[in-house]
Design a protein around this motif. Structure first.
Motif, short mmCIF file in Angstrom:
data_model
loop_
_atom_site.label_atom_id
_atom_site.label_comp_id
_atom_site.label_asym_id
_atom_site.label_seq_id
_atom_site.Cartn_x
_atom_site.Cartn_y
_atom_site.Cartn_z
N SER A 160 -15.77 -10.47 -2.46
CA SER A 160 -14.87 -10.07 -3.53
C SER A 160 -14.02 -8.73 -2.64
CB SER A 160 -15.72 -9.43 -4.33
OG SER A 160 -14.88 -8.58 -5.42
N PRO A 161 -13.13 -9.39 -1.74
CA PRO A 161 -12.39 -8.12 -1.24
C PRO A 161 -11.59 -7.22 -1.84
CG PRO A 161 -11.05 -10.33 -1.20
CD PRO A 161 -12.48 -10.25 -1.76
N HIS A 162 -11.49 -5.93 -1.47
CA HIS A 162 -10.77 -4.93 -2.35
C HIS A 162 -9.31 -5.27 -2.44
CE1 HIS A 162 -9.04 -0.97 -3.03
NE2 HIS A 162 -9.93 -0.61 -3.89
N HIS A 163 -8.60 -4.79 -3.24
CA HIS A 163 -7.18 -5.25 -3.45
C HIS A 163 -6.28 -4.86 -2.37
CE1 HIS A 163 -6.33 -1.44 -5.28
NE2 HIS A 163 -7.33 -1.61 -6.07
N SER A 164 -6.71 -3.59 -1.49
CA SER A 164 -5.83 -3.19 -0.58
C SER A 164 -6.14 -3.76 0.88
CB SER A 164 -6.45 -1.49 -0.47
OG SER A 164 -7.57 -1.65 -0.02
N ILE A 165 -6.56 -5.02 0.99
CA ILE A 165 -7.04 -5.60 2.11
C ILE A 165 -5.61 -6.16 2.59
CG2 ILE A 165 -7.28 -7.96 0.92
CD1 ILE A 165 -9.25 -8.52 2.72
N SER A 166 -5.59 -6.13 3.68
CA SER A 166 -4.33 -6.82 4.57
C SER A 166 -4.42 -8.26 4.69
CB SER A 166 -4.27 -6.35 6.01
OG SER A 166 -5.54 -6.53 6.63
N ALA A 167 -3.34 -8.76 5.29
CA ALA A 167 -3.17 -10.20 5.33
C ALA A 167 -4.27 -10.85 6.62
CB ALA A 167 -1.77 -10.89 5.59
#
Length: 509
Positions: free
Chosen positions: A269-276
């Protein structure tokens, strides 16, 4: 291996999620004392020189006062990581005749050296084991707390480099065989803990049975995350191949593998600020991203509308192909990425649009702009949209019971088993739609009977569905029919499928 004044040992380098063979060659000559490394070594490998000097001195070995050249072959592949410490040190000791050479020719050495001569573990143990097995070599590493023993691999441990005085075969100890804990799946959160969400549970079972993308839309505190975290408890047991691929990815990234060893599918469940690069992979050196860490399990995108549009766009090809392909200057990389896609979002910026008790404070323009983010990049991969409303407080207080994970798992297994039987007899829907029945319409392969076809057309006209929306509705109905073990998609299946278009309708898709 020795000859012409050069001594060589077997080593390996992690490239992406695979280990590639590297030959560590050592040559000694008169000249300025020191160790020089060649062969496209990065800064982490170059730092090995300092660790090796201290480790050899601490172990009581002599550091040859010669010009020592260490070549990491092949020279056209960039080398990274601290796993070269042990093979370089062993090659120097063998070339200077301070340790016996017996047993080194058929041994793959991987390990980092501490300054006191202790051998430390490095990431990627599973990848190194796979390489050793394919190469017919014995593998020597340090003891690893996240050890994953594989079949047909001669895996040994070495605790201190000073032990090599008696020879590598006498200094190492064999790792035990087997896969500890794999026979006993670990306890997982159960759907019985979630009350008042029976329709949402049914939708999740349909998504799991048909391997469909699912978006949950609801106000804050409705239980979207609770539902998502229980998805792995209703998926079928992870296949052995998927398990080995997932173990390799987690090992390379230094992630815990306890759950996988117990048969628990990954949940990311990655945070929405994750980079590509963090989501699909990248960086330098290139490493897998969250979607590969979710391989064989669930990828949950919470607060979907808060993710960058550009980041979400990168998901479309990997989801379609089940693999991430990255091309960089030094070559191409492939990472497995087959997962169950779940997403969750508020219905509007404030989160209370459509709520029965709290009024929405958003303007129409803000709502429209927020919804446009949900209907953008991942629309083709989100098949179901479920409205998740806050449960009745009385149900929560009194502890009402609903469907458990065992109940939902039975639904999923029944649907998948029937689909496998049906596709084995008539072919996959996409194959039928492309080749066998090209003139029967876009949804002919889903086997709608007369009532189902009529109902589908009526719903499509009333809801102004696009062609993509019609196909998506047919796919959901086909999955429901599989759960009911029906060869034809009937009216009741289409009507139930229409319930899972959500309040955003065909806009989210």
């Amino acid at each position: 291996m020795s000859g012409s004044g050069v001594y060589a040992v077997h080593a390996a380098c992690i490239r992406g999620v695979e280990a590639y063979p590297v030959t560590v060659e050592v040559s000694m000559a008169e000249g300025m004392p020191g160790i020089s490394l060649v062969g496209m070594a990065d800064s982490g490998v170059l730092e090995a020189r300092g660790r090796i000097r201290c480790a050899l001195r601490a172990a009581g070995f002599e550091i040859p006062r010669k010009s020592i050249t260490v070549n990491l072959a092949p020279g056209d592949m960039r080398k990274s990581g601290s796993g070269f410490d042990l093979p370089i040190a062993v090659a120097i000791l063998a070339a200077s005749h301070q340790i016996p050479e017996v047993g080194l020719d058929d041994t793959l050495l991987v390990g980092e050296l501490a300054l006191d001569g202790s051998v430390c573990s490095v990431r990627g143990e599973v990848a190194y084991q796979l390489l050793a097995r394919a190469s017919g070599l014995a593998l020597v590493t340090a003891i690893n707390e996240q050890h994953v023993p594989l079949d047909s691999v001669d895996h040994f441990t070495l605790s201190h480099i000073g032990s090599l005085r008696i020879g590598v075969r006498e200094a190492v100890q064999r790792y035990p065989h087997g896969m500890p804990g794999s026979e006993h799946p670990g306890a997982q959160p159960d759907f019985s803990d979630v009350v008042g969400q029976e329709v949402a549970k049914r939708g999740m079972a349909i998504a799991a049975a048909g391997e469909l993308g699912l978006l949950m839309v609801g106000s804050p505190g409705a239980g979207k995350t609770m539902l998502a975290r229980r998805m792995t408890s209703i998926l079928p047991p992870i296949e052995e191949r998927e398990k080995q691929e997932a173990l390799c990815i987690h090992s390379v990234m230094g992630e815990a593998v306890d759950g996988l060893l117990r048969g628990v599918r990954p949940f990311r469940s990655p945070h929405h600020s994750i980079s590509a690069a963090g989501l699909i992979g990248g960086g330098r050196p290139v490493h897998p991203g969250e979607i590969s860490l979710a391989h064989g399990g669930v990828l949950f995108l919470d607060e979907l509308a808060e993710f960058s549009t550009g980041v979400l766009q990168t998901l479309r090809q990997p989801i379609e192909a089940g693999v991430v392909r990255l091309v960089r200057a030094e070559g191409a990389y492939s990472f497995p990425s087959r997962f169950q896609l779940l997403a969750a979002s508020n219905p509007c910026p404030c989160g209370y649009l459509g709520d029965r008790e709290i009024d929405c404070a958003c303007t129409p323009h803000a709502i429209e702009r927020y919804r446009s983010k949900l209907s953008g990049p991942l629309a083709d991969r989100i098949d179901l949209c479920i409205d998740v409303m806050r449960p009745d407080p009385e149900l929560v207080v009194k502890g009402a019971e609903g469907m458990s994970s065992a109940d939902l798992r039975e639904i999923v297994e029944r649907g998948r088993a029937f689909r496998t039987w049906r596709e084995g007899r008539e072919g996959k829907p996409e194959d039928l739609g492309r080749s066998k029945r090209p003139l029967d319409g876009a949804v002919a392969a889903y086997r709608l009977d007369g009532g189902g076809e009529t109902t589908l057309i009526q719903i499509a006209r009333a809801a102004h569905l696009t062609g993509r929306g019609i196909v998506r509705l047919s796919k959901i109905a086909r999955t429901i029919a599989d759960i009911e073990e029906s060869e034809d998609v009937r009216q009741t299946h289409v009507l139930e499928a229409s319930m899972f278009r959500g309040r955003t309708g065909d806009e989210v898709g």
